[in-house]
Design a protein around this motif. Structure first.
Motif, PDB file in Angstrom:
ATOM      1  N   GLY A 408       0.782  -1.228   0.000  1.00 43.89           N
ATOM      2  CA  GLY A 408       0.000   0.000   0.000  1.00 43.89           C
ATOM      3  C   GLY A 408       0.810   1.272   0.000  1.00 43.89           C
ATOM      4  N   GLU A 409       2.130   1.171  -0.038  1.00 45.83           N
ATOM      5  CA  GLU A 409       2.986   2.367   0.019  1.00 45.83           C
ATOM      6  C   GLU A 409       2.971   3.076  -1.336  1.00 45.83           C
ATOM      7  OE1 GLU A 409       7.586   3.546   1.280  1.00 45.83           O
ATOM      8  OE2 GLU A 409       7.128   1.520   0.532  1.00 45.83           O
ATOM      9  N   THR A 410       2.702   4.388  -1.313  1.00 47.69           N
ATOM     10  CA  THR A 410       2.640   5.145  -2.565  1.00 47.69           C
ATOM     11  C   THR A 410       3.463   6.432  -2.554  1.00 47.69           C
ATOM     12  OG1 THR A 410       0.618   6.274  -1.830  1.00 47.69           O
ATOM     13  CG2 THR A 410       0.336   4.270  -3.154  1.00 47.69           C
ATOM     14  N   GLU A 411       3.614   7.091  -1.399  1.00 46.90           N
ATOM     15  CA  GLU A 411       4.231   8.419  -1.393  1.00 46.90           C
ATOM     16  C   GLU A 411       5.689   8.362  -1.838  1.00 46.90           C
ATOM     17  OE1 GLU A 411       4.984  12.286   1.542  1.00 46.90           O
ATOM     18  OE2 GLU A 411       3.798  10.584   2.256  1.00 46.90           O
ATOM     19  N   LEU A 412       6.518   7.590  -1.141  1.00 51.41           N
ATOM     20  CA  LEU A 412       7.925   7.493  -1.533  1.00 51.41           C
ATOM     21  C   LEU A 412       8.080   6.839  -2.906  1.00 51.41           C
ATOM     22  CD1 LEU A 412      10.902   7.935  -0.931  1.00 51.41           C
ATOM     23  CD2 LEU A 412      10.905   5.775   0.345  1.00 51.41           C
ATOM     24  N   PRO A 413       7.401   5.722  -3.193  1.00 51.09           N
ATOM     25  CA  PRO A 413       7.517   5.150  -4.536  1.00 51.09           C
ATOM     26  C   PRO A 413       7.113   6.122  -5.636  1.00 51.09           C
ATOM     27  CG  PRO A 413       6.557   3.551  -3.058  1.00 51.09           C
ATOM     28  CD  PRO A 413       6.621   4.840  -2.296  1.00 51.09           C
ATOM     29  N   GLY A 414       6.094   6.939  -5.385  1.00 52.49           N
ATOM     30  CA  GLY A 414       5.685   7.905  -6.395  1.00 52.49           C
ATOM     31  C   GLY A 414       6.758   8.943  -6.649  1.00 52.49           C
ATOM     32  N   ALA A 415       7.377   9.448  -5.576  1.00 55.43           N
ATOM     33  CA  ALA A 415       8.442  10.443  -5.735  1.00 55.43           C
ATOM     34  C   ALA A 415       9.662   9.828  -6.410  1.00 55.43           C
ATOM     35  CB  ALA A 415       8.807  11.012  -4.364  1.00 55.43           C
ATOM     36  N   VAL A 416       9.980   8.586  -6.057  1.00 57.59           N
ATOM     37  CA  VAL A 416      11.130   7.911  -6.670  1.00 57.59           C
ATOM     38  C   VAL A 416      10.885   7.659  -8.151  1.00 57.59           C
ATOM     39  CG1 VAL A 416      12.399   5.735  -6.728  1.00 57.59           C
ATOM     40  CG2 VAL A 416      11.973   6.862  -4.550  1.00 57.59           C
ATOM     41  N   SER A 417       9.691   7.175  -8.498  1.00 56.24           N
ATOM     42  CA  SER A 417       9.423   6.898  -9.904  1.00 56.24           C
ATOM     43  C   SER A 417       9.433   8.178 -10.728  1.00 56.24           C
ATOM     44  CB  SER A 417       8.099   6.157 -10.064  1.00 56.24           C
ATOM     45  OG  SER A 417       7.016   6.943  -9.610  1.00 56.24           O
ATOM     46  N   ALA A 418       8.992   9.295 -10.146  1.00 58.40           N
ATOM     47  CA  ALA A 418       9.067  10.575 -10.858  1.00 58.40           C
ATOM     48  C   ALA A 418      10.514  10.978 -11.097  1.00 58.40           C
ATOM     49  CB  ALA A 418       8.336  11.650 -10.068  1.00 58.40           C
ATOM     50  N   ALA A 419      11.378  10.707 -10.120  1.00 53.81           N
ATOM     51  CA  ALA A 419      12.793  11.028 -10.285  1.00 53.81           C
ATOM     52  C   ALA A 419      13.471  10.113 -11.292  1.00 53.81           C
ATOM     53  CB  ALA A 419      13.502  10.929  -8.929  1.00 53.81           C
ATOM     54  N   LEU A 420      12.987   8.868 -11.398  1.00 55.56           N
ATOM     55  CA  LEU A 420      13.596   7.898 -12.306  1.00 55.56           C
ATOM     56  C   LEU A 420      13.078   8.006 -13.736  1.00 55.56           C
ATOM     57  CD1 LEU A 420      13.618   4.744 -10.004  1.00 55.56           C
ATOM     58  CD2 LEU A 420      15.621   6.011 -10.805  1.00 55.56           C
ATOM     59  N   ARG A 421      11.879   8.555 -13.905  1.00 55.15           N
ATOM     60  CA  ARG A 421      11.277   8.550 -15.245  1.00 55.15           C
ATOM     61  C   ARG A 421      12.154   9.199 -16.314  1.00 55.15           C
ATOM     62  NH1 ARG A 421       5.572  11.307 -16.867  1.00 55.15           N
ATOM     63  NH2 ARG A 421       6.960  13.074 -17.218  1.00 55.15           N
ATOM     64  N   PRO A 422      12.842  10.307 -16.050  1.00 58.40           N
ATOM     65  CA  PRO A 422      13.722  10.860 -17.095  1.00 58.40           C
ATOM     66  C   PRO A 422      14.917   9.977 -17.424  1.00 58.40           C
ATOM     67  CG  PRO A 422      13.199  12.520 -15.421  1.00 58.40           C
ATOM     68  CD  PRO A 422      12.773  11.197 -14.880  1.00 58.40           C
TER      69      PRO A 422
END
Length: 502
Positions: A408-422
């Motif tokens: 159910g964790e979303t906050e940190l994974p969301g921020a990490v995936s945004a940083a990794l997307r580029p």
């Protein structure tokens, strides 16, 4: 003439002479024949080329036992892995047949003549058409799925382009056998002679890329090899597209919540992924970011145990084995790098074995993020979000990036995936990147140095690399391609701005 010799990587011994290296004159003749075949292959139409791809798949299936036996002897990958790879190879050939029958890939667009806010508009009709003969370079690590009958070949043929394939020196007998199967099947399907061709030898590969009739190059291999081919292309009087899949670190991030929940499963899963196929996958997870503290320690301990239990795999060729030894020693000598665990050392049979290794590093010293082909993984610890995002900002671009999160964790994974997307072409959650499904939604590319293009080499949109747009203006109906003629048709089209389904 120089012999092309097949080597058994399990022993390092030469087994057979497959053929001789292709001479420049022979390359010229093959390319000229491919150019002559191009109009006939396009004239088969979408249905005819779909039947061609199905026939190629059927022919490979019929010779499965022979193909797998030769490929196993040349690669040491084992019948299980190779049978799976041949199944994948046949699947992707048939999938491109489905792409052809569905038809949306041609992007058929019709704008009828009429008045517009800019004034009168002529009748305009646009679609994608074949480029012409394509050079495909077989990969060392996938002797079937990314080599002679592989994804680049399937996509180029589907687009309507003859293919001349540069056989990889690691598996020349497999390449030659598959080329003969494809050529015979193409003839059976009614395709023109020289729809497929094959060359052997480094010099032949260079001559192939330089040949003026070649209209695009597909390459899966090392960054060094890709740059060498790009230099040849730059010297051509007429540049052509180069679609290279080159080098990738494929970082994996484990959040503190994930480490707390499933340390043992993460540790064994990570090692299983970076040692799969001898660690010779382009999507191998080469770097893992683990949280500091006891939960991260538990993941690292599980990884260490799995590495100690790991057998020494046979690598594909002497060059890869030597490269692994050289780079692993260089990484172990970097400041702040320690050896956490060492796997089983293989029996000295004269073959190309490699000892699995798990390293840990303090931060990212220069050189740590270089791709290491072979069963080696590196772990870097982070203490808190600020340190984690500083590490993410220093990573090179990759084919993939993976986030393991807590339930159910979303906050940190969301921020990490945004940083990794580029920095990644594919972002995974709670899995491992070494599986690359062939599907309509798949993407297998990423920013440099993972690839040099925005296009993918896996999945149905791989066909887009080998097509170019043409617009017909005020053309009489009898001179238009079938896909652009008015009236009911069997593919989606955009007509006067509106998407029309068949």
């Amino acid at each position: 003439m120089t012999d092309v010799v097949s080597i058994d990587p399990r022993t390092g011994a030469a087994v057979e002479t497959v053929t001789t290296e292709t001479t420049p004159d022979q390359v010229d003749a093959l390319v000229a024949a491919a150019a002559a075949a191009a109009p006939g292959l396009e004239a088969l139409g979408r249905t005819g080329r779909a039947e061609l791809l199905d026939t190629l798949a059927d022919a490979l299936e019929a010779r499965r036992e022979d193909v797998v036996a030769v490929a196993d002897r040349e690669t040491g990958l084992g019948p299980g892995r190779l049978n799976g790879e041949l199944t994948r190879t046949c699947f992707q050939l048939r999938l491109f047949g489905e792409v052809l029958r569905e038809g949306s890939y041609v992007e058929a667009t019709v704008d009828h003549a009429g008045d517009t806010p800019m004034g009168p508009r002529p009748d305009l009709r646009r679609m994608l058409v074949p480029l012409g003969p394509v050079a495909v370079f077989g990969a060392s690590n996938f002797p079937l799925a990314f080599s002679v009958p592989g994804g680049d070949t399937a996509a180029a043929l589907a687009a309507g382009n003859p293919v001349v394939i540069k056989a990889h020196g690691s598996h020349p007998a497999t390449s030659q056998l598959c080329a003969e199967i494809l050529a015979a099947a193409a003839t059976k399907a009614g395709a023109p002679d020289a729809t497929t061709g094959i060359v052997h030898g480094l010099a032949a590969g260079a001559a192939l890329v330089a040949a003026p009739q070649i209209r695009a190059v597909g390459f899966t291999g090392s960054l060094t090899g890709g740059k060498a081919l790009m230099e040849i292309i730059e010297r051509r009087p007429e540049p052509i597209p180069f679609f290279g899949e080159l080098a990738s670190l494929n970082p994996v991030l484990v959040t503190p919540a994930a480490a707390a929940e499933r340390a043992a499963a993460l540790g064994t899963g990570l090692v299983g992924s970076f040692t799969l196929g001898g660690g010779q996958f382009c999507t191998k997870p080469g770097l893992t970011l683990l949280p500091a503290g006891p939960d991260g320690d538990a993941v690292l301990d599980a990884m260490a145990g799995a590495v100690r239990d790991a057998a020494a795999p046979v690598l594909l060729n002497a060059g890869i084995a030597q490269g692994y030894r050289t780079l692993s020693e260089r990484l172990r000598g970097l400041p702040g790098v320690t050896t956490v665990a060492t796997g089983t050392t293989g029996e000295d049979t004269g073959g190309f074995t490699a000892t699995p290794l798990l390293l840990a590093a303090n931060g990212l010293p220069d050189g740590l993020t270089e791709e290491c082909f072979g069963p080696l993984g590196v772990v870097v610890r982070y203490d808190g979000a600020d340190e984690l995002f500083a590490l993410l900002a220093a990573l090179p671009s990759s084919l993939t990036a993976t986030v393991h999160r807590g339930t159910g964790e979303t906050e940190l994974p969301g921020a990490v995936s945004a940083a990794l997307r580029p920095r990644a072409g594919r972002i995974l959650f709670d899995g491992f990147p070494t599986g690359v499904a062939v599907s309509w939604a798949q993407h297998h590319g990423g920013p440099w140095p993972s690839t040099n293009t925005q296009h993918t080499s896996v999945g149905t949109t791989a066909i887009r690399r080998f097509l170019r747009p043409v617009t017909w203006q005020d053309a009489p109906a009898e001179l238009l391609p079938t896909e652009l003629v008015d009236g009911p048709i069997d593919l989606p089209r955009r007509i006067d701005g509106v998407l029309v389904l068949p």
